[in-house]
Motif scaffolding. Structure first.
Motif, PDB file in Angstrom:
ATOM      1  N   LYS A   1       0.841  -1.214   0.000  1.00  0.00           N
ATOM      2  CA  LYS A   1       0.000   0.000   0.000  1.00  0.00           C
ATOM      3  C   LYS A   1       0.867   1.252   0.000  1.00  0.00           C
ATOM      4  O   LYS A   1       2.003   1.233   0.483  1.00  0.00           O
ATOM      5  CB  LYS A   1      -0.871   0.008   1.245  1.00  0.00           C
ATOM      6  N   ILE A   2       0.302   2.351  -0.514  1.00  0.00           N
ATOM      7  CA  ILE A   2       1.007   3.635  -0.551  1.00  0.00           C
ATOM      8  C   ILE A   2       0.505   4.509   0.595  1.00  0.00           C
ATOM      9  O   ILE A   2      -0.717   4.595   0.820  1.00  0.00           O
ATOM     10  CB  ILE A   2       0.769   4.339  -1.898  1.00  0.00           C
ATOM     11  N   TYR A   3       1.438   5.104   1.328  1.00  0.00           N
ATOM     12  CA  TYR A   3       1.089   5.969   2.458  1.00  0.00           C
ATOM     13  C   TYR A   3       1.728   7.339   2.264  1.00  0.00           C
ATOM     14  O   TYR A   3       2.763   7.463   1.584  1.00  0.00           O
ATOM     15  CB  TYR A   3       1.605   5.351   3.767  1.00  0.00           C
ATOM     16  N   ARG A   4       1.122   8.368   2.858  1.00  0.00           N
ATOM     17  CA  ARG A   4       1.735   9.700   2.905  1.00  0.00           C
ATOM     18  C   ARG A   4       2.741   9.665   4.058  1.00  0.00           C
ATOM     19  O   ARG A   4       2.379   9.344   5.201  1.00  0.00           O
ATOM     20  CB  ARG A   4       0.680  10.778   3.151  1.00  0.00           C
ATOM     21  N   VAL A   5       3.965   9.970   3.751  1.00  0.00           N
ATOM     22  CA  VAL A   5       5.023   9.867   4.762  1.00  0.00           C
ATOM     23  C   VAL A   5       5.739  11.209   4.911  1.00  0.00           C
ATOM     24  O   VAL A   5       6.190  11.791   3.911  1.00  0.00           O
ATOM     25  CB  VAL A   5       6.024   8.761   4.383  1.00  0.00           C
TER      26      VAL A   5
END
Ligand code: SF4
Length: 432
Positions: free
Chosen positions: A411-415
């Motif tokens: 999954k892609i997360y805002r980091v």
């Protein structure tokens, strides 16, 4: 025989073939083993485009031949690029090999395994991770004067667009590692379609791949500068999943050397192209590859190349020593540069770039970027998870270590980026 181990040498394009070999071995009822010594059958998919690749193959095969002589493995199979460059020498060196299978000769492996032959061969992921490679053509028609690939993999052969879309959809159905990122590769992705459609069809293909919902990121690698059209940048403005990551190998910046390499675009055009990308797509990142010590390269040329790399803000840079490959025009050229000089020039370029890459990565500190989580971090101290920011291609650009709770791999997360060490970033999740 119950198990197999697949040694996939060379590039990601070779890995695509390895995944097809893996599906055939599974169809023969064999399970994948984690290590060669745990397997009954070992298949080596080889690389041979450089002398160094052949040296690496020699090391790999000498170990495996030893396992065979000690009867710790039953069968040893060799395939891949060595079949078109170096086969004779390696056959003499390694009588322990049970089968030499032609490059991409899937039917020959099926026959050797006593399997019914299939027209199409699905792919089985062998590396894990939530990215998959889509090879859109094989072979190359550019005939750069230093390169053996056209003599090994033949002329450009693009794959039909419908076939590629079906392949990308099939990859997306992988249950073990449902891919989030599709990496489009070839020897020259920008020339895709020229042979089968009579025109460059990469934009059309990217639009169709972009429509496959499972993929959140689409990355294009190996864009040959001579065949990249600036109009295509409109695509990067309109297709949100198409990453503004431009990997465009230029090999050098000096006109007389580019001509000797049989490459068209000169220094001014290359600089204009990179500047156009950066101004049309603000925030985009550039990666390129250079050859150090090409025949005829003078001290002034090496300094001019350093200057070029200073002028164009590459985030990522690869530099390789020129290698005089038998059978290439460049190997016969006058003005061969010594390995010592070539290495010195290469190291200077890399040193200069290391500082520039660090400064550019530093500019992400305090900012929030998209990161694809691919695994738990090896070392807890690095944060609970490891992944890649959108501007980090698999295997070549460093990793991002992320602090977070119960994050899902794939999954892609805002980091939020807090720190940079070398080419790796460190941060913590702020949102999904
Ligand atoms: S474009 Fe790449 S693969 Fe093709 S000849 Fe040039 S270096 Fe070799």
């Amino acid at each position: 025989m119950n198990s197999f181990y697949l040694e996939s040498l060379g590039c990601a394009k070779n890995l695509v073939d390895s995944e097809r070999y893996a599906s055939i071995l599974h169809r023969a009822g064999l399970e994948a083993a984690e290590y060669p010594e745990e397997a009954d059958l070992v298949l080596v998919n080889t690389c041979s485009f450089l002398v160094d690749s052949l040296r690496e193959l020699d090391l790999v095969l000498s170990d495996l031949a030893q396992l065979k002589r000690e009867e710790r493995i039953e069968q040893l199979v060799v395939t891949g690029c060595v079949m078109n460059r170096g086969q004779k020498e390696f056959r003499e060196l390694y009588p322990e090999v049970d089968a030499w299978i032609g490059l991409k000769d899937f039917a020959a492996l099926e026959a050797w395994l006593g399997l019914a032959q299939q027209a199409n061969h699905e792919r089985v992921g062998i590396q894990g991770g939530y990215h998959r490679y889509l090879r859109i053509s094989d072979g190359c028609a550019n005939n750069c004067s230093y390169c053996t690939i056209p003599s090994i993999r033949g002329p450009l052969r693009s794959i039909d667009m419908d076939v590629l879309v079906r392949e990308a959809e099939a990859l997306a159905r992988d249950e073990d590692y449902p891919p989030c990122e599709l990496v489009v590769i070839a020897q020259d992705t920008a020339n895709y379609g020229l042979d089968i459609y009579g025109r460059k069809a990469l934009p059309e293909l990217l639009e169709r791949l972009h429509a496959i919902p499972q993929y959140k990121w689409i990355r294009v690698l190996y864009i040959h500068p001579d065949h990249f059209d600036l109009e295509w940048l409109e695509l990067w403005k309109t297709l949100p999943k198409l990453l503004p990551y431009f990997e465009i190998p230029i090999q050098h910046s000096e006109d007389h050397l580019l001509t000797a390499m049989n490459r068209q675009k000169g220094r001014l055009e290359l600089e204009k192209m990179f500047n156009a990308i950066l101004s049309e797509i603000p925030g985009s990142v550039l990666r390129t590859t250079l050859i150090s010590g090409f025949p005829g390269e003078t001290k002034e040329d090496a300094l001019a190349l350093q200057d070029f790399v200073k002028r164009v803000p590459f985030l990522h840079l690869g530099v390789f020593n020129y290698s005089a490959e038998e059978g290439t025009p460049a190997a016969e050229m006058i003005g061969q540069v010594s390995a010592k000089t070539s290495t010195r020039r290469r190291d200077r370029l890399l040193e200069q770039q290391e500082e520039r890459t660090a400064r550019r990565l530093e500019s992400y500190v305090g900012k929030t970027v998209d990161v694809l989580i691919e695994d738990l971090a090896d070392d807890e101290e690095d944060g609970g998870y490891q992944g890649r920011a959108w501007f980090q291609a698999p295997e070549i650009d460093g990793l991002t270590y992320v602090q977070g709770q119960d994050l899902e791999a794939g999954k892609i997360y805002r980091v939020q980026i807090d720190d940079v060490i070398g080419v790796d970033l460190f941060g913590r999740v702020v949102a999904e």
